[in-house]
Design a protein around this motif. Structure first.
Motif, PDB file in Angstrom:
ATOM      1  N   PHE A 173       8.488  19.593  -6.213  1.00  0.00           N
ATOM      2  CA  PHE A 173       8.586  20.993  -6.626  1.00  0.00           C
ATOM      3  C   PHE A 173       7.623  21.863  -5.808  1.00  0.00           C
ATOM      4  O   PHE A 173       8.002  22.916  -5.283  1.00  0.00           O
ATOM      5  CB  PHE A 173       8.275  21.112  -8.127  1.00  0.00           C
ATOM      6  CG  PHE A 173       8.581  22.465  -8.699  1.00  0.00           C
ATOM      7  CD1 PHE A 173       9.862  22.776  -9.118  1.00  0.00           C
ATOM      8  CD2 PHE A 173       7.594  23.448  -8.815  1.00  0.00           C
ATOM      9  CE1 PHE A 173      10.157  24.034  -9.647  1.00  0.00           C
ATOM     10  CE2 PHE A 173       7.873  24.689  -9.335  1.00  0.00           C
ATOM     11  CZ  PHE A 173       9.158  24.985  -9.750  1.00  0.00           C
ATOM     12  N   TYR A 176       8.836  22.132  -2.270  1.00  0.00           N
ATOM     13  CA  TYR A 176       9.947  23.073  -2.173  1.00  0.00           C
ATOM     14  C   TYR A 176       9.414  24.506  -2.186  1.00  0.00           C
ATOM     15  O   TYR A 176       9.803  25.344  -1.369  1.00  0.00           O
ATOM     16  CB  TYR A 176      10.950  22.859  -3.323  1.00  0.00           C
ATOM     17  CG  TYR A 176      12.029  23.919  -3.298  1.00  0.00           C
ATOM     18  CD1 TYR A 176      13.053  23.849  -2.363  1.00  0.00           C
ATOM     19  CD2 TYR A 176      11.968  25.016  -4.148  1.00  0.00           C
ATOM     20  CE1 TYR A 176      14.012  24.843  -2.282  1.00  0.00           C
ATOM     21  CE2 TYR A 176      12.922  26.022  -4.078  1.00  0.00           C
ATOM     22  CZ  TYR A 176      13.941  25.928  -3.143  1.00  0.00           C
ATOM     23  OH  TYR A 176      14.866  26.920  -3.058  1.00  0.00           O
ATOM     24  N   HIS A 177       8.487  24.770  -3.106  1.00  0.00           N
ATOM     25  CA  HIS A 177       8.033  26.153  -3.236  1.00  0.00           C
ATOM     26  C   HIS A 177       7.121  26.613  -2.114  1.00  0.00           C
ATOM     27  O   HIS A 177       7.076  27.805  -1.818  1.00  0.00           O
ATOM     28  CB  HIS A 177       7.452  26.406  -4.624  1.00  0.00           C
ATOM     29  CG  HIS A 177       8.567  26.756  -5.571  1.00  0.00           C
ATOM     30  ND1 HIS A 177       9.196  27.979  -5.540  1.00  0.00           N
ATOM     31  CD2 HIS A 177       9.243  26.018  -6.475  1.00  0.00           C
ATOM     32  CE1 HIS A 177      10.190  27.985  -6.409  1.00  0.00           C
ATOM     33  NE2 HIS A 177      10.247  26.809  -6.991  1.00  0.00           N
ATOM     34  N   GLY A 231      14.879  29.910 -13.999  1.00  0.00           N
ATOM     35  CA  GLY A 231      14.646  29.383 -12.658  1.00  0.00           C
ATOM     36  C   GLY A 231      13.648  30.299 -11.981  1.00  0.00           C
ATOM     37  O   GLY A 231      13.891  30.883 -10.927  1.00  0.00           O
ATOM     38  N   GLY A 233      10.753  29.798 -10.553  1.00  0.00           N
ATOM     39  CA  GLY A 233       9.924  29.382  -9.420  1.00  0.00           C
ATOM     40  C   GLY A 233       8.466  29.380  -9.826  1.00  0.00           C
ATOM     41  O   GLY A 233       8.052  28.667 -10.732  1.00  0.00           O
ATOM     42  N   PHE A 283      11.244  30.095 -17.103  1.00  0.00           N
ATOM     43  CA  PHE A 283      11.688  28.694 -17.207  1.00  0.00           C
ATOM     44  C   PHE A 283      11.964  28.109 -15.832  1.00  0.00           C
ATOM     45  O   PHE A 283      12.588  28.741 -14.976  1.00  0.00           O
ATOM     46  CB  PHE A 283      12.977  28.606 -18.038  1.00  0.00           C
ATOM     47  CG  PHE A 283      12.797  29.140 -19.435  1.00  0.00           C
ATOM     48  CD1 PHE A 283      12.102  28.403 -20.391  1.00  0.00           C
ATOM     49  CD2 PHE A 283      13.287  30.395 -19.795  1.00  0.00           C
ATOM     50  CE1 PHE A 283      11.917  28.892 -21.673  1.00  0.00           C
ATOM     51  CE2 PHE A 283      13.108  30.899 -21.067  1.00  0.00           C
ATOM     52  CZ  PHE A 283      12.414  30.149 -22.021  1.00  0.00           C
ATOM     53  N   ASP A 284      11.487  26.895 -15.659  1.00  0.00           N
ATOM     54  CA  ASP A 284      11.812  26.168 -14.423  1.00  0.00           C
ATOM     55  C   ASP A 284      11.610  24.676 -14.648  1.00  0.00           C
ATOM     56  O   ASP A 284      11.260  24.260 -15.757  1.00  0.00           O
ATOM     57  CB  ASP A 284      10.986  26.665 -13.221  1.00  0.00           C
ATOM     58  CG  ASP A 284      11.764  26.521 -11.908  1.00  0.00           C
ATOM     59  OD1 ASP A 284      12.161  25.388 -11.575  1.00  0.00           O
ATOM     60  OD2 ASP A 284      12.008  27.534 -11.225  1.00  0.00           O
ATOM     61  N   LEU A 285      11.826  23.914 -13.564  1.00  0.00           N
ATOM     62  CA  LEU A 285      11.814  22.452 -13.685  1.00  0.00           C
ATOM     63  C   LEU A 285      10.412  21.870 -13.738  1.00  0.00           C
ATOM     64  O   LEU A 285      10.226  20.721 -14.089  1.00  0.00           O
ATOM     65  CB  LEU A 285      12.576  21.841 -12.495  1.00  0.00           C
ATOM     66  CG  LEU A 285      14.034  22.291 -12.357  1.00  0.00           C
ATOM     67  CD1 LEU A 285      14.618  21.841 -11.015  1.00  0.00           C
ATOM     68  CD2 LEU A 285      14.873  21.739 -13.510  1.00  0.00           C
ATOM     69  N   ASP A 296      15.561  22.743 -18.380  1.00  0.00           N
ATOM     70  CA  ASP A 296      16.787  22.888 -17.606  1.00  0.00           C
ATOM     71  C   ASP A 296      17.398  24.190 -18.138  1.00  0.00           C
ATOM     72  O   ASP A 296      17.586  24.336 -19.353  1.00  0.00           O
ATOM     73  CB  ASP A 296      17.699  21.679 -17.897  1.00  0.00           C
ATOM     74  CG  ASP A 296      19.060  21.799 -17.218  1.00  0.00           C
ATOM     75  OD1 ASP A 296      19.363  22.860 -16.659  1.00  0.00           O
ATOM     76  OD2 ASP A 296      19.821  20.812 -17.273  1.00  0.00           O
ATOM     77  N   CYS A 313      17.308  34.916 -10.579  1.00  0.00           N
ATOM     78  CA  CYS A 313      16.987  35.409  -9.241  1.00  0.00           C
ATOM     79  C   CYS A 313      17.084  34.236  -8.271  1.00  0.00           C
ATOM     80  O   CYS A 313      16.180  33.392  -8.211  1.00  0.00           O
ATOM     81  CB  CYS A 313      15.579  36.017  -9.254  1.00  0.00           C
ATOM     82  SG  CYS A 313      15.148  36.798  -7.708  1.00  0.00           S
ATOM     83  N   LEU A 314      18.184  34.137  -7.580  1.00  0.00           N
ATOM     84  CA  LEU A 314      18.461  33.066  -6.606  1.00  0.00           C
ATOM     85  C   LEU A 314      18.413  31.686  -7.249  1.00  0.00           C
ATOM     86  O   LEU A 314      18.093  30.701  -6.590  1.00  0.00           O
ATOM     87  CB  LEU A 314      17.450  33.121  -5.436  1.00  0.00           C
ATOM     88  CG  LEU A 314      17.205  34.464  -4.775  1.00  0.00           C
ATOM     89  CD1 LEU A 314      16.173  34.337  -3.664  1.00  0.00           C
ATOM     90  CD2 LEU A 314      18.488  35.022  -4.189  1.00  0.00           C
TER      91      LEU A 314
HETATM   92  C1  LIG Z   1      15.326  29.686  -4.849  1.00  0.00           C
HETATM   93  S1  LIG Z   1      14.208  29.416  -6.146  1.00  0.00           S
HETATM   94  C2  LIG Z   1      13.903  31.054  -6.727  1.00  0.00           C
HETATM   95  C3  LIG Z   1      12.695  31.121  -7.612  1.00  0.00           C
HETATM   96  C4  LIG Z   1      12.429  32.501  -8.220  1.00  0.00           C
HETATM   97  N1  LIG Z   1      13.491  32.928  -9.072  1.00  0.00           N
HETATM   98  C5  LIG Z   1      12.188  33.485  -7.123  1.00  0.00           C
HETATM   99  O1  LIG Z   1      13.123  34.226  -6.788  1.00  0.00           O
HETATM  100  O2  LIG Z   1      11.079  33.497  -6.561  1.00  0.00           O
HETATM  101  C6  LIG Z   1      15.243  28.779  -7.416  1.00  0.00           C
HETATM  102  C7  LIG Z   1      14.495  28.167  -8.567  1.00  0.00           C
HETATM  103  O3  LIG Z   1      15.442  27.767  -9.557  1.00  0.00           O
HETATM  104  C8  LIG Z   1      14.972  26.581 -10.131  1.00  0.00           C
HETATM  105  N2  LIG Z   1      16.069  25.858 -10.768  1.00  0.00           N
HETATM  106  C9  LIG Z   1      17.197  25.423 -10.190  1.00  0.00           C
HETATM  107  N3  LIG Z   1      17.952  24.768 -11.097  1.00  0.00           N
HETATM  108  C10 LIG Z   1      17.270  24.803 -12.260  1.00  0.00           C
HETATM  109  C11 LIG Z   1      17.523  24.300 -13.560  1.00  0.00           C
HETATM  110  N4  LIG Z   1      18.627  23.615 -13.849  1.00  0.00           N
HETATM  111  N5  LIG Z   1      16.614  24.522 -14.524  1.00  0.00           N
HETATM  112  C12 LIG Z   1      15.478  25.211 -14.256  1.00  0.00           C
HETATM  113  N6  LIG Z   1      15.192  25.717 -13.053  1.00  0.00           N
HETATM  114  C13 LIG Z   1      16.070  25.512 -12.056  1.00  0.00           C
HETATM  115  C14 LIG Z   1      14.379  25.816  -8.959  1.00  0.00           C
HETATM  116  O4  LIG Z   1      13.508  24.818  -9.386  1.00  0.00           O
HETATM  117  C15 LIG Z   1      13.685  26.933  -8.213  1.00  0.00           C
HETATM  118  O5  LIG Z   1      12.371  27.093  -8.625  1.00  0.00           O
END
Ligand SMILES: C[S@@+](CC[C@H](N)C(=O)[O-])C[C@H]1O[C@@H](n2cnc3c(N)ncnc32)[C@H](O)[C@@H]1O
Length: 415
Positions: A173, A176-177, A231, A233, A283-285, A296, A313-314
């Protein structure tokens, strides 16, 4: 530094100088070989040669069957050695390497990327400033591969697999970030800032739940804008909104002035709402800070109709993302808003008709749609006061996961 390139992420193609290409002068090449020998020794001392084993964790990694793992490691190390030998011989690099080479050269030759000294994926305890250029190059390659691999997993598996992957290997994680943050630096604007601006300007300029204002839920007799950032981040949205609120509670006018200066826009926005209150749930992973709740986003710990704005957001990454929308519908109050920003090139139907139809099929109505931005498309839906017809997710899917036909995965492009 651009670690990877995908359609629509707005990364410029750079002309790449292939430093180990066949056109190099022999004398320089000899020097390089000498350095590489030193470099490889240092890499072994630092244990960097072992890092490659983790590029693509296999199922067997999860079970920790060590012999299988060791042979996997050996195989990968051999592959890397072979590639490096090819480099020494001046052979043409693979397309993938060329992308990474471009990243590195942009990192070393000025530009705002220079501050990202630590490439994503740098293991703890390793300071890249102590590494030789070759070692940095190898580390950068490795980090880029890991980043792309994690990215690909998140876009091509369902949300349960994504949660399981991050639970078993939480370090993925952060990796990735780090990579994602370096991508964001190259964008003209971070969509998180756009959402922050929209929340603050709409919230401050009109009373909550009045026409044009933000919808609010009543919590303890008090109307609040309750936001779910699905999600999230690193939870930047919550950080930014909370920071604003802290200032706003001290001095609204001053807070607005400062906010306008920092985020821009808001020319016609005035401080009309002195009772604005936000509560942002993120919320995130993985919980990488106190603002985040691990979940999730197919199933978040929020009550039915407890939110007034739900934001993606993405983050419609999982192949089953319509389940996320269904969850948004459950937690949103009637009249609540669903905001989505996605990478434009992900939309299979460039006119977005299919995407809008699918979301509306789950009970929402489109209010605004903005695709003026070169990289992102922004949607604003609302949940009608009167119950709308809601289809079954399975019906909309029609037997094929939405991650295949509705939104394409955002995979890096090999050049
Ligand atoms: C491209 S990043 C964008 C993060 C944040 N929204 C931003 O724009 O800075 C997408 C995020 O969605 C999260 N994500 C994807 N699938 C997810 C899930 N099923 N449950 C929780 N988070 C999820 C990923 O872990 C990641 O942190």
């Amino acid at each position: 530094m651009s670690l990877f390139e995908v359609d629509g992420w707005g990364l410029e193609k750079r002309k790449v100088k292939v430093s180990a290409g066949g056109k190099k002068k022999p004398r320089k090449y000899e020097n390089k070989v000498q350095n590489e020998d030193d470099g490889e020794k240092k890499i072994r001392e630092l244990g960097l040669d072992k890092i490659s084993i983790d590029i693509k964790p296999k199922k067997s990694d999860y079970n920790d069957t060590s012999e299988e793992k060791r042979s996997d490691k050996r195989e990968k190390r051999d592959k890397n050695d072979k590639r490096d030998k090819n480099d020494k011989k001046g052979k043409k690099r693979s397309k993938d390497d060329t992308v990474l080479e471009a990243s590195e050269s942009s990192e070393h030759h000025g530009s705002k990327k220079q501050k990202s000294e630590i490439p994503p994926g740098v293991p703890d305890g390793i300071d890249p400033s102590n590494l030789t250029p070759l070692q940095r190059k190898m580390l950068s390659k490795l980090s880029g591969s890991r980043f792309r691999w994690i990215n690909e997993q998140l876009y091509t598996t369902d949300s349960a697999s994504a949660l399981s992957m991050i639970t078993k290997q939480p370090e993925l994680f952060e990796e990735y970030h780090k990579g994602f943050a370096s991508q964001v630096e190259s964008w003209p604007e971070n969509p998180v800032d756009t959402f922050t601006r929209e929340l603050v300007y709409r919230g401050i300029n009109k009373m909550v739940s009045s026409p044009g204002g933000l919808p609010g839920v009543v919590v303890n007799g008090h109307r609040k804008v309750v936001v779910s950032d699905m999600g999230c981040g690193e939870a930047n949205l919550a950080v930014q909104v909370d920071n604003f609120m802290e200032e706003y509670k001290k001095d609204g006018k001053q807070a607005l002035k400062k906010f306008k200066k920092k985020y821009g826009g808001g020319k016609d926005i005035a401080l009309k709402n002195k009772k604005l209150d936000f509560e942002v749930h993120s919320f995130d992973l993985k919980k990488i800070n106190d603002k985040i709740t691990v979940a999730d986003i197919k199933n978040v710990p929020m009550g039915d109709e407890s939110c007034s704005v739900v934001i993606f957001c993405l983050s419609l990454m999982g192949t089953n993302f319509l389940d996320f929308i269904k969850e948004a519908s459950r937690i949103l109050m009637k009249g609540g808003e669903l905001w989505i920003t996605e990478i434009k090139s992900r939309l299979s139907d460039p006119k977005c008709v299919d995407f809008i139809k699918a979301i509306e099929g789950l009970g929402f109505k489109l209010r605004n749609f903005d695709d003026a931005n070169k990289m992102f498309t922004k949607f604003e839906f609302f949940k009608p006061i009167k119950n709308a017809k809601v289809s079954n997710v399975g019906e909309i899917r029609g037997g094929q996961t939405e991650g295949k036909w509705l939104l394409k995965p955002c995979i890096y492009k090999r050049r």
